[in-house]
Design a protein around this motif. Structure first.
Motif, PDB file in Angstrom:
ATOM      1  N   GLN A   1     -12.238   1.862   9.498  1.00 46.16           N
ATOM      2  CA  GLN A   1     -11.651   3.149   9.097  1.00 46.16           C
ATOM      3  C   GLN A   1     -10.375   3.031   8.280  1.00 46.16           C
ATOM      4  OE1 GLN A   1     -13.222   3.182  12.068  1.00 46.16           O
ATOM      5  NE2 GLN A   1     -14.361   5.101  12.195  1.00 46.16           N
ATOM      6  N   TRP A   2      -9.626   1.965   8.507  1.00 47.16           N
ATOM      7  CA  TRP A   2      -8.374   1.844   7.760  1.00 47.16           C
ATOM      8  C   TRP A   2      -8.617   1.563   6.285  1.00 47.16           C
ATOM      9  CZ3 TRP A   2      -7.725  -2.736   5.252  1.00 47.16           C
ATOM     10  CH2 TRP A   2      -8.482  -3.822   5.708  1.00 47.16           C
ATOM     11  N   LEU A   3      -9.748   0.928   5.984  1.00 44.55           N
ATOM     12  CA  LEU A   3      -9.916   0.352   4.647  1.00 44.55           C
ATOM     13  C   LEU A   3     -10.053   1.372   3.518  1.00 44.55           C
ATOM     14  CD1 LEU A   3     -11.749  -2.830   3.722  1.00 44.55           C
ATOM     15  CD2 LEU A   3     -12.300  -0.783   2.471  1.00 44.55           C
ATOM     16  N   PRO A   4     -10.941   2.371   3.634  1.00 43.32           N
ATOM     17  CA  PRO A   4     -11.133   3.251   2.476  1.00 43.32           C
ATOM     18  C   PRO A   4      -9.845   3.944   2.036  1.00 43.32           C
ATOM     19  CG  PRO A   4     -12.910   3.548   4.026  1.00 43.32           C
ATOM     20  CD  PRO A   4     -11.908   2.676   4.705  1.00 43.32           C
ATOM     21  N   ASN A   5      -9.070   4.458   3.001  1.00 45.92           N
ATOM     22  CA  ASN A   5      -7.829   5.127   2.602  1.00 45.92           C
ATOM     23  C   ASN A   5      -6.842   4.141   2.008  1.00 45.92           C
ATOM     24  OD1 ASN A   5      -8.378   7.768   3.163  1.00 45.92           O
ATOM     25  ND2 ASN A   5      -7.947   7.516   5.349  1.00 45.92           N
TER      26      ASN A   5
ATOM     27  N   LEU B   1       8.477   2.073  11.497  1.00 38.41           N
ATOM     28  CA  LEU B   1       9.438   3.173  11.583  1.00 38.41           C
ATOM     29  C   LEU B   1       9.840   3.653  10.198  1.00 38.41           C
ATOM     30  CD1 LEU B   1      11.613   1.920  14.563  1.00 38.41           C
ATOM     31  CD2 LEU B   1      10.093   3.895  14.516  1.00 38.41           C
ATOM     32  N   ALA B   2      10.011   2.691   9.287  1.00 39.22           N
ATOM     33  CA  ALA B   2      10.358   3.080   7.920  1.00 39.22           C
ATOM     34  C   ALA B   2       9.264   3.969   7.336  1.00 39.22           C
ATOM     35  CB  ALA B   2      10.545   1.839   7.049  1.00 39.22           C
ATOM     36  N   LEU B   3       8.029   3.599   7.591  1.00 36.00           N
ATOM     37  CA  LEU B   3       6.923   4.417   7.092  1.00 36.00           C
ATOM     38  C   LEU B   3       6.970   5.805   7.698  1.00 36.00           C
ATOM     39  CD1 LEU B   3       3.912   1.944   7.046  1.00 36.00           C
ATOM     40  CD2 LEU B   3       4.877   3.160   5.107  1.00 36.00           C
ATOM     41  N   VAL B   4       7.292   5.867   8.999  1.00 37.17           N
ATOM     42  CA  VAL B   4       7.335   7.176   9.652  1.00 37.17           C
ATOM     43  C   VAL B   4       8.426   8.038   9.014  1.00 37.17           C
ATOM     44  CG1 VAL B   4       7.745   8.375  11.814  1.00 37.17           C
ATOM     45  CG2 VAL B   4       6.393   6.296  11.803  1.00 37.17           C
ATOM     46  N   VAL B   5       9.548   7.420   8.695  1.00 36.31           N
ATOM     47  CA  VAL B   5      10.617   8.179   8.037  1.00 36.31           C
ATOM     48  C   VAL B   5      10.111   8.748   6.718  1.00 36.31           C
ATOM     49  CG1 VAL B   5      12.851   7.974   6.901  1.00 36.31           C
ATOM     50  CG2 VAL B   5      12.488   6.890   9.110  1.00 36.31           C
ATOM     51  N   ARG B   6       9.432   7.881   5.937  1.00 37.22           N
ATOM     52  CA  ARG B   6       8.907   8.337   4.646  1.00 37.22           C
ATOM     53  C   ARG B   6       7.854   9.421   4.837  1.00 37.22           C
ATOM     54  NH1 ARG B   6       8.549   5.120   0.263  1.00 37.22           N
ATOM     55  NH2 ARG B   6       7.595   6.992  -0.606  1.00 37.22           N
ATOM     56  N   ILE B   7       7.014   9.235   5.873  1.00 35.96           N
ATOM     57  CA  ILE B   7       5.988  10.242   6.117  1.00 35.96           C
ATOM     58  C   ILE B   7       6.644  11.570   6.471  1.00 35.96           C
ATOM     59  CG2 ILE B   7       4.161  10.919   7.731  1.00 35.96           C
ATOM     60  CD1 ILE B   7       3.294   7.993   7.777  1.00 35.96           C
ATOM     61  N   HIS B   8       7.717  11.499   7.268  1.00 36.24           N
ATOM     62  CA  HIS B   8       8.414  12.728   7.637  1.00 36.24           C
ATOM     63  C   HIS B   8       8.987  13.406   6.408  1.00 36.24           C
ATOM     64  CE1 HIS B   8      11.729  15.175   9.438  1.00 36.24           C
ATOM     65  NE2 HIS B   8      10.711  15.504  10.210  1.00 36.24           N
ATOM     66  N   GLU B   9       9.509  12.602   5.475  1.00 34.88           N
ATOM     67  CA  GLU B   9      10.038  13.179   4.240  1.00 34.88           C
ATOM     68  C   GLU B   9       8.929  13.858   3.439  1.00 34.88           C
ATOM     69  OE1 GLU B   9      13.483   9.806   3.526  1.00 34.88           O
ATOM     70  OE2 GLU B   9      11.841  10.011   2.104  1.00 34.88           O
ATOM     71  N   ALA B  10       7.769  13.186   3.408  1.00 37.76           N
ATOM     72  CA  ALA B  10       6.713  13.675   2.525  1.00 37.76           C
ATOM     73  C   ALA B  10       5.939  14.835   3.145  1.00 37.76           C
ATOM     74  CB  ALA B  10       5.762  12.541   2.174  1.00 37.76           C
ATOM     75  N   PHE B  11       5.770  14.799   4.449  1.00 40.89           N
ATOM     76  CA  PHE B  11       4.907  15.796   5.081  1.00 40.89           C
ATOM     77  C   PHE B  11       5.680  16.785   5.946  1.00 40.89           C
ATOM     78  CE2 PHE B  11       2.069  12.370   4.083  1.00 40.89           C
ATOM     79  CZ  PHE B  11       0.876  12.979   3.756  1.00 40.89           C
TER      80      PHE B  11
ATOM     81  N   ILE C   1       0.837  -1.205   0.000  1.00 42.86           N
ATOM     82  CA  ILE C   1       0.000   0.000   0.000  1.00 42.86           C
ATOM     83  C   ILE C   1       0.867   1.248   0.000  1.00 42.86           C
ATOM     84  CG2 ILE C   1      -1.639   1.322   1.388  1.00 42.86           C
ATOM     85  CD1 ILE C   1      -2.798  -1.419   2.236  1.00 42.86           C
ATOM     86  N   ALA C   2       1.964   1.178   0.763  1.00 43.04           N
ATOM     87  CA  ALA C   2       2.833   2.354   0.866  1.00 43.04           C
ATOM     88  C   ALA C   2       3.477   2.706  -0.467  1.00 43.04           C
ATOM     89  CB  ALA C   2       3.907   2.121   1.917  1.00 43.04           C
ATOM     90  N   LEU C   3       3.449   1.783  -1.431  1.00 43.40           N
ATOM     91  CA  LEU C   3       4.048   2.073  -2.733  1.00 43.40           C
ATOM     92  C   LEU C   3       3.189   3.036  -3.553  1.00 43.40           C
ATOM     93  CD1 LEU C   3       5.258  -1.467  -3.855  1.00 43.40           C
ATOM     94  CD2 LEU C   3       6.662   0.466  -3.188  1.00 43.40           C
ATOM     95  N   GLY C   4       1.984   3.322  -3.083  1.00 48.23           N
ATOM     96  CA  GLY C   4       1.090   4.190  -3.856  1.00 48.23           C
ATOM     97  C   GLY C   4       1.743   5.499  -4.238  1.00 48.23           C
ATOM     98  N   ARG C   5       1.298   6.051  -5.365  1.00 40.22           N
ATOM     99  CA  ARG C   5       1.919   7.241  -5.912  1.00 40.22           C
ATOM    100  C   ARG C   5       1.767   8.448  -4.993  1.00 40.22           C
ATOM    101  NH1 ARG C   5       0.522   8.271 -12.125  1.00 40.22           N
ATOM    102  NH2 ARG C   5      -1.455   7.423 -11.429  1.00 40.22           N
ATOM    103  N   ASP C   6       0.594   8.529  -4.429  1.00 45.36           N
ATOM    104  CA  ASP C   6       0.233   9.674  -3.606  1.00 45.36           C
ATOM    105  C   ASP C   6       0.917   9.548  -2.243  1.00 45.36           C
ATOM    106  OD1 ASP C   6      -1.198  11.519  -2.063  1.00 45.36           O
ATOM    107  OD2 ASP C   6      -2.904  11.329  -3.433  1.00 45.36           O
ATOM    108  N   ARG C   7       1.336  10.677  -1.652  1.00 46.37           N
ATOM    109  CA  ARG C   7       1.963  10.565  -0.336  1.00 46.37           C
ATOM    110  C   ARG C   7       0.948  10.141   0.720  1.00 46.37           C
ATOM    111  NH1 ARG C   7       2.698  16.707   1.873  1.00 46.37           N
ATOM    112  NH2 ARG C   7       0.726  17.495   1.117  1.00 46.37           N
ATOM    113  N   ARG C   8      -0.333  10.322   0.425  1.00 45.27           N
ATOM    114  CA  ARG C   8      -1.342   9.888   1.388  1.00 45.27           C
ATOM    115  C   ARG C   8      -1.327   8.369   1.553  1.00 45.27           C
ATOM    116  NH1 ARG C   8      -6.489  12.975  -0.877  1.00 45.27           N
ATOM    117  NH2 ARG C   8      -5.325  12.643  -2.784  1.00 45.27           N
ATOM    118  N   ALA C   9      -0.756   7.667   0.562  1.00 44.41           N
ATOM    119  CA  ALA C   9      -0.631   6.215   0.673  1.00 44.41           C
ATOM    120  C   ALA C   9       0.193   5.847   1.903  1.00 44.41           C
ATOM    121  CB  ALA C   9       0.006   5.651  -0.580  1.00 44.41           C
ATOM    122  N   LEU C  10       1.210   6.675   2.186  1.00 51.12           N
ATOM    123  CA  LEU C  10       2.063   6.389   3.349  1.00 51.12           C
ATOM    124  C   LEU C  10       1.245   6.441   4.633  1.00 51.12           C
ATOM    125  CD1 LEU C  10       5.094   8.600   2.316  1.00 51.12           C
ATOM    126  CD2 LEU C  10       4.982   6.114   2.289  1.00 51.12           C
ATOM    127  N   VAL C  11       0.432   7.473   4.749  1.00 47.91           N
ATOM    128  CA  VAL C  11      -0.377   7.600   5.957  1.00 47.91           C
ATOM    129  C   VAL C  11      -1.387   6.469   6.029  1.00 47.91           C
ATOM    130  CG1 VAL C  11      -1.832   9.151   7.264  1.00 47.91           C
ATOM    131  CG2 VAL C  11      -0.070  10.074   5.767  1.00 47.91           C
TER     132      VAL C  11
END
Lengths: 493, 487, 118
Positions: A232-236, C92-102, A152-162
């Motif tokens: 709540q996790w699912l839609p995003n 933690l890796a995700l948090v690092v990426r989130i910090h980079e992005a946001f 999921i984190a590979l998504g293009r949008d940075r919101r994918a990370l969240v």
């Protein structure tokens, strides 16, 4: 080595091995071939298992020749074979789709990692279904979950990370709840083998820890399967993930979680305990809430992927509603909807992925005039949407019919109308797309007629066609679901 | 050809035609030839089937099983045959009409239009030939979906709103009421087959039967029983040929056809004798009167016709609910006679729109002098609606009235008579305006004559057929008698 | 079974609830992960404590030893620890990426930022 004897474990092992090799190859194309081969092999093996189970009944396989209940047992019965076919089938159809989709969405150096993660996720999901060992289920749940967080984190949008982070937190809590439940069961029975656990539970005198375990497992898996209001996790996660990932997870991940719940309810605890704890009423209320609230939320989404994600939450409500009937008819409806919705929703996400690729986004305003610009894609989405509504002639109708039969069997007329009314909400959200695609003019005129790449379109249409086919000939799906439901409840005392 | 091949041919011809129309989209002449050829071939196939059915055969065709005990199967029996005859016969005429109308008004998306039209006919024929309620339901829903693009043909905000109402009411009633009714029937009887005498005998107590009947009657939203009639006026945003063939013939008749079919072949007339039908008679009666009153006040011509349709459909439901043999014959006949009359009226409305671009009744002063053929046909259609000789409507109304009298159901008699007066009150002024009022001052300088030839030809054919059915009612009458089991 | 009795369960449950509370209440993404780890660790205790006997040894048959601890929970928890570490690492890796992005790791700020154009 006699491979046939090892059939039950091979669908898990093949994708599991493909993943590290894909990493070592460091080449996207090699990894793609590996993952595709592995998933098709897994499908072939799953079908072989299905045939074998149909002919010979439940298969038990002792890993490393350690006989159960001491060793880890792989146990394939009609239900698990059916879910194995669903999961591996969806994966096998999505992988050819991945190539062009991933090329467009991910930087080249990440491709081989994507396929490695995909292989791991697939192995995890198949493992959950194949194993007959409680702790093994937890391990595979985590394997598939960790891989899907990364995907999921590979998504293009940075919101994918969240989205991925949120899913990680929720998913880990869910899995940890599961392992707490398993731990309590282990404390009370001294075994981790599901079949053995069931027998020993009969001798347990103090039921309180067992009921606690049931509650933990229910809560944990409800999180994983996105039962309203734990969705709540699912839609995003679904809307920001790469298209191929959305399609794969929508078609399989929540379905496998439902399978785990079914497995624990009926193969371990038994129907009596589930009723004792009042879980039937809880499931009934939450399912209805999902069917109505999530559908209503879906109507107001402006993003098609998010709309489909909310629709998934609503459709999961149908599956758990069937569960709450605790009858053969109800479980049949659940299982058949698990399959039907899996293929329909995966196909829909794939088609939307194609549209995103060409139109640059899945916002409704961007998709205006899609019917003219991408006729095949948008017609496929309409067909899939009809299956979500449950129009006769589609797979969704078979599910809805079975569910109504189950409700009528219990003489719950109000539920019959509730089921029917909630499909009207599905009509409303599907028609938002239809109106956008066919009745609205695109904001800026563009040269029409450009469809998604054929590899993507064909894969997606296979699933859409399947959802029509299984709506016209349900002997395969309904028959398997019924056999699975009977075996689950037949085991009950 | 064997009868089974004929069934298969009648089902697949329109569907294949739709595919060919799609392929021939860039060549309008070829596309329209396909439509004409397919519709004529369909009529021939259905006529051939009619011979077999009149000879006492009941050809059956089983396709496949969807769920255990639920199969897609077709059987041609008199009632279905009559509906199929009406639909396929009028498809030929309305294809001619459509060509004139669509070209005359320069409509867009014509390929989609003809293709969906053909698909709608395929669904209508499949409904007519359904051997069980499950098959009927399947194609009933399909008919709604394939007519949606026709209703929203213009694609503007008004069309979208009309389309939404159309879908919500039709799909809503069918999923919320009809589907549960169907599942319940299946659970109670173990089958959904249409059989003479019904399948629910001794299966349910009278209260359950009445509840189930209510689910069916309101669930079949296409029959436009109040309060589920709103879709019909909403569908009038469609182009005139759609309103004519689908919303005067195929779709609405699919509704009342299903009503009659359910009452006669699913419940069985003598089973229902023990069930109170008064509520249904009352609702149908109310619909007849209320819709007529609304029609009286409607200035938009197509809207007036739509409410007239609502009222006429309720006649059929009322006649079927009376359960008298004569009234059921009347109901069956009315499917045919109302179809012919109403399609003539809609054709005329489309003709006026094409030639004069007028949509309101109040604009029609003196138009009969410019469009004598159109308004002449309109007058015949109006006579049929009112139920006056020498138009077909007279015969069916006569049977319905006789049935009501036979049952000594004086309230129903009163409703039929009162509504006849109302019908006259909202149709005759139009005819009067057209022929006897002077031309409206504002319209005088817009010179126009008759509509294009295909349009005029089509509406003359249906007007003539309306008269012909009055003088030669033998075949439909024979079919209708067979429905109630009398030869 | 264990000699710690209910006391050990009290500790387990305290850790469990404390961890879960941190996950829910904290706004900082790293702190949430810390809470998650505490929560998972509590589960390790839940498994291990009942399996351990005071004076118990590894289950190797040898002269003079007759009290054995149950080895299975230990093995299971070894696996669970691996899973926990993997989760933490990925988180933690995700948090690092989130910090980079946001540019922040506070949840409120991220949610506010999410809707703003990049």
């Amino acid at each position: 080595m006699n491979l046939v004897a090892h059939l039950p474990i091979l669908p898990v092992v093949v994708p599991l091995i493909s993943a590290p090799i894909a990493v070592l190859s460091r080449r996207g194309s090699v990894a793609f071939v590996l993952a595709t081969t592995a998933s098709w092999a897994a499908l072939a093996l799953a079908v072989a298992l299905w045939v074998q189970v149909g002919a010979e009944g439940t298969i038990s396989y002792a890993i490393g020749n350690w006989p159960p209940p001491w060793g880890i047992e792989y146990r394939i019965d009609t239900l698990s074979a059916f879910v194995l076919v669903l999961v591996s089938g969806v994966a096998a159809i999505i992988l050819p789709y991945c190539r062009r989709s991933i090329e467009a969405e991910l930087p080249r150096e990440q491709h081989y990692l994507f396929y490695a993660m995909f292989g791991l996720c697939l192995a995890g999901l198949l493992g959950i279904v194949a194993t007959g060992d409680a702790f093994n289920i937890f391990v595979f749940v985590e394997i598939s979950a960790l891989a899907s967080y990364a995907l999921i984190a590979l998504g293009r949008d940075r919101r994918a990370l969240v989205a991925s982070y949120q899913y990680l937190i929720m998913g880990t809590i869910g899995a940890t709840f599961l392992v707490i439940g398993i731990g309590l069961l282990y404390l009370m029975t001294g075994t981790l083998n599901l079949a053995d656990m069931r027998q020993r539970l009969a001798d347990v005198s103090d039921m309180r820890p067992v009921l606690t375990a049931l509650a933990f497992i229910t809560a944990g898996m409800s999180l994983k399967l996105a039962l309203f209001p734990l969705h709540q996790w699912l839609p995003n996660a679904y809307s920001h993930a790469p298209s191929a990932v959305s399609a794969f997870l929508a078609g399989t991940a929540t379905k496998v979680s439902v399978y785990v719940l079914l497995r624990f309810y009926y193969s371990v605890f038994g129907a009596g305990l589930v009723s004792d704890l009042g879980l039937r009423e809880v499931l009934l209320v939450l399912s209805l809430a999902a069917m109505f609230a999530a559908s209503a939320l879906a109507i107001f989404q402006t993003d098609l992927k998010k709309l489909l994600a909310y629709s998934s939450v609503a459709q999961i409500g149908y599956i758990t509603l069937g569960l709450s009937f605790e009858s053969v008819a109800g479980l049949t409806a659940s299982i058949v909807h698990l399959f039907n919705h899996g293929i329909t929703k995966a196909g829909l996400f794939m088609l939307v992925g194609g549209a995103v690729l060409v139109m640059g986004g899945s916002d409704m305003s961007r998709l205006a005039g899609l019917g003219r610009a991408m006729p095949l894609t948008s017609f496929g989405i309409v067909l899939g949407g009809l299956s979500l509504i449950g129009v006769p002639g589609t797979a969704g109708f078979i599910s809805k019919w079975s569910l109504i039969v189950a409700a009528l069997e219990r003489n719950q007329w109000w539920l019959v109308f509730a089921i029917a009314l909630s499909s009207l909400l599905a009509l409303a959200y599907v028609w938002r797309f239809v109106e956008a695609a066919y009745l609205r003019e695109p904001a800026q005129p563009r040269e029409g007629g450009r469809e998604a790449p054929p590899s993507m379109l064909i894969s997606a249409w296979i699933l859409v066609a399947a959802s029509i086919y299984f709506g016209l000939d349900s002997s395969l799906t309904l028959g398997s679901a019924m056999a699975g439901a009977q075996s689950l409840l037949g085991a009950a005392p | 050809m064997t009868a089974q091949q004929l069934i298969l041919a009648s089902l697949s011809l329109p569907a294949v035609a739709a595919a060919c129309i799609g392929l021939a989209g860039r060549r309008p002449n070829l596309r329209e030839s396909v439509t004409l050829a397919a519709s004529s071939a369909l009529l021939v196939a259905v006529l051939a089937l009619a011979q077999a059915v009149l000879a006492g055969e009941r050809p059956r065709l089983r396709l496949f099983e969807v769920m255990p005990g639920l199969e897609i199967a077709f059987e041609v029996e008199p009632l279905g045959l009559l509906f199929a005859l009406v639909a396929s016969g009028l498809w030929v005429v309305s294809s001619v009409y459509s060509i004139g109308y669509m070209r005359g008004n320069g409509e867009a998306h014509q390929t989609r239009f003809y293709a969906c039209f053909a698909l709608a006919l395929a669904a209508a024929v499949a409904i007519a030939f359904s051997a069980n309620a499950f098959t009927l339901f399947l194609f009933y829903e399909a008919l709604t979906l394939v007519t949606y693009p026709l209703v929203t043909h213009h694609g503007d905000a008004e069309a979208r709103r009309g389309g939404r109402i159309y879908l919500t009411v039709l799909i809503g009633t069918s999923i919320v009421l009809l589907l549960p009714a169907l599942v319940f029937t299946w659970q109670a009887a173990g089958t959904t087959d249409f059989q003479p005498g019904g399948i629910l005998r001794d299966k349910l107590d009278p209260i359950a039967l009445a509840a189930l009947l209510a689910l069916y009657m309101f669930g079949i939203g296409k029959a436009a029983l109040m309060p589920f009639h709103r879709w019909l006026p909403a569908a009038m945003v469609a182009p005139a040929p759609v309103s004519a063939l689908l919303h005067a013939v195929a779709v609405v008749k699919a509704g009342v056809f299903s009503v009659v079919k359910v009452i006669v072949y699913l419940f069985g007339v003598d089973v229902l004798d023990n069930v109170s039908m008064q509520w249904l008679v009352a609702i149908a009666g109310f619909t007849i009167i209320a819709a007529s009153v609304v029609a009286l006040g409607a200035d938009n011509l197509k809207r007036r016709l739509a409410y007239s349709t609502v009222s006429q459909l309720a006649y059929i439901v009322l006649a079927a609910a009376l359960l008298a043999p004569l009234s059921i014959i009347g109901a069956v006949l009315h499917i045919a006679s109302h179809a012919l009359g109403k399609i003539t009226l809609f054709f005329a409305a489309g003709s006026i729109y094409t030639a004069a671009h007028k949509t309101e009744v109040s604009q029609l002063d003196g138009i009969g002098r410019r469009m004598p053929w159109t308004m002449g046909a309109f007058a015949i259609g109006a006579l049929s609606m009112i139920g006056l000789p020498p138009a077909a409507g007279f015969i069916s109304k006569w049977y319905m009235l006789s049935g009501a009298m036979e049952q000594a159901h004086w309230a129903a008699v009163a409703v039929i008579i009162a509504s006849t007066l109302l019908n006259a009150a909202y149709f005759l002024p139009i005819v009067y305006r057209a022929f006897f009022r002077p031309l409206a001052a504002g319209a005088a300088h817009v010179a126009h004559g008759e509509a294009p030839l295909p349009i005029v030809a089509a509406l003359l054919i249906t007007a003539a057929a309306t008269l012909a059915l009055f003088f030669l009612p033998e075949m439909p009458l024979a079919l209708a008698r067979e429905v109630i089991g009398a030869r | 079974m264990s000699q710690f009795g209910p006391f050990s369960y009290a500790i387990t449950i305290f850790l469990m609830v404390a961890g879960l509370y941190i996950v829910i209440a904290r706004n900082n993404l790293i702190k949430k992960l810390v809470g998650l780890s505490i929560f998972q660790t509590a589960v390790y205790l839940l498994y291990i404590v009942p399996g351990k006997l005071i004076g118990g040894t590894a289950p190797i048959v040898a002269e003079g030893y007759d009290t054995y601890s149950n080895p299975l929970p230990h093995v299971l928890i070894l696996t669970a620890i691996v899973v926990g570490i993997a989760t933490l690492a990925l988180g933690l890796a995700l948090v690092v990426r989130i910090h980079e992005a946001f540019g922040t790791i506070e949840e409120d700020d991220i949610l506010r930022e999410e809707h703003a154009p990049r």
